[in-house]
Enzyme design. Sequence first.
Site, PDB file in Angstrom:
ATOM      1  N   ASP A   1       0.856  -1.318  -0.022  1.00 24.49           N
ATOM      2  CA  ASP A   1       0.111  -0.048   0.099  1.00 24.49           C
ATOM      3  C   ASP A   1       0.847   1.472  -0.066  1.00 24.49           C
ATOM      4  O   ASP A   1       1.951   1.221   0.380  1.00 24.49           O
ATOM      5  CB  ASP A   1      -0.879   0.103   1.332  1.00 24.49           C
ATOM      6  CG  ASP A   1      -2.091  -0.922   1.060  1.00 24.49           C
ATOM      7  OD1 ASP A   1      -1.997  -1.720   0.342  1.00 24.49           O
ATOM      8  OD2 ASP A   1      -2.945  -0.806   2.163  1.00 24.49           O
TER       9      ASP A   1
ATOM     10  N   HIS B   1       3.595  -2.378   3.159  1.00 19.33           N
ATOM     11  CA  HIS B   1       3.628  -0.986   2.765  1.00 19.33           C
ATOM     12  C   HIS B   1       4.909  -0.661   2.036  1.00 19.33           C
ATOM     13  O   HIS B   1       6.166  -0.860   2.649  1.00 19.33           O
ATOM     14  CB  HIS B   1       3.494   0.118   3.983  1.00 19.33           C
ATOM     15  CG  HIS B   1       2.003  -0.018   4.494  1.00 19.33           C
ATOM     16  ND1 HIS B   1       1.831  -0.871   5.425  1.00 19.33           N
ATOM     17  CD2 HIS B   1       0.939   0.761   4.364  1.00 19.33           C
ATOM     18  CE1 HIS B   1       0.577  -0.720   5.937  1.00 19.33           C
ATOM     19  NE2 HIS B   1      -0.086   0.072   5.185  1.00 19.33           N
TER      20      HIS B   1
HETATM   21 ZN    ZN Z   1      -2.481   3.317   3.077  1.00 24.20          ZN
END
Ligand code: ZN
Length: 496
Positions: free
Chosen positions: A305, A449
Amino acid sequence: MKRFLLAMLSVMLIMTSCTARNNTASSPSSSTPQGPSAEKPEEESAGFVEEDGLLLEDISLLEHAVREFGEEDGILQYGDIFSCKILYPVSGMIEVDQTIAQWAKQACDDASREIEELAARSDNPQGSLTYNYNSYLIQDQFAGVEEIGFYTHSGLAHPIDPIAVFNIDLQSQKIIPNSELFTTGKTGAVLEQLSEKLQSENPEISANMLEALDESWLENALLKPEGVEIILERGSYLPSYLGTKRVLFSYKELGDALSIGHRLTAQSTETPQNPADESKQDGSTAAPSRNALDKDRPVLALTFDDGPTVTTGKILDLLEEHGGRATFFMVGNSVQNRSEIVQRMVAQGSEVANHTWDHKPLNKLDPQAIRQQLQSTSDVIYEVCGVRPVLMRPPYGAFNDQVKTVASEMEVAIINWSVDTLDWKTRDAAATYNSIINEAQNGSIILCHDLHRETGEAMVTVIPELIARGYQLVTVSELLNTAGAGAIPGTVYTSA
Ligand code: ZN
């Protein structure tokens, strides 16, 4: 006011089509505070703008229009409730020109009639139909014209993307009817190959979606310099949330299955292609070669992400090296500056997905703002890599019924996770490695992430270790397809 705006937009549409560029300074969307691109930087104009409920396509959707055959001509017609703009080539070949002009007039008349009927049933109906085109020359023997349409009216939940194809024999100066492009009795093998290509190039297409495949799927076959492209118009063959799909066959592959094959020399069959350019130009996804999934081995989906970032490139290097794919949930406002990385994702077989424009918690927004967050991101991703995401992940995993409704309308599934690495909190490669290796199981969706350097460092050991443990690293769409019905728009998934 409306009439004036329409006139102004039409002029701009003509300007943009002539220069084949977004005219950012005077782009209609940048002067429209409520437009879908209001929050976006000016150079990123959205695919269409909304003005008093009337949707008008920005003709610059075809930013790289190819015009190898004929001179541009068209129909432009606008009124209070309906506007129509159809561009097409004229060549001086009387029969060809007549057929195409008649088609355009018919398309305009049909849509106009539909809006008039709508007017009888509803207040304040609005509608517009636009087509822009690409035209190709094939060895000075044939020409192919594809008309790419955008039709919307206030009675439709989703705009329609109609396609029309004309193939022209330059010797006889006639249009080749679709039914005569393929040799009678030789389409079986083509259909078989079409099925294989669709599945290998599109992880989101499952075998049961292809049960209805028959000769009608070859109706929009377009002659191009590099081969014949089968265009499957959105919603007519495959579930509409998958969009329009394109599959290219080289002339060599088709051989005598193509009725005109004997007139084309073999040299044209090996045109090398840059996958990124190709997908950017006409929306077809480049075909990364990938091994078929082994049903007996476990699968899991690594998801990243908040990118793309520099770390994303390193993760793609690792996936390339060890063999595997991931899903990247990207924030729209980071995409334009890293378009090459996004193109690499597609070329490598990874999945591009939507993580909103600027990472706002969607459960705190009204439906229009939610839609804008998703639409602008989907548009910019499509713009840079030619693939429109079918998955979204809400920031912080936060959603409510409104988010689900908008996601369903926009035909994206909501993807959360089953393994939370907390990589953003620990910022420690070893901790991220341990979390994944300890918690991963068949069907997991793992949250990471690519915003953080340490996560990239963790992947140096995570990716080979998962593969050594027998896992197949697949995209989320592949994972959900393997498990059953695929990713259904508006549905929330946390694992397979
Ligand atoms: Zn995010």
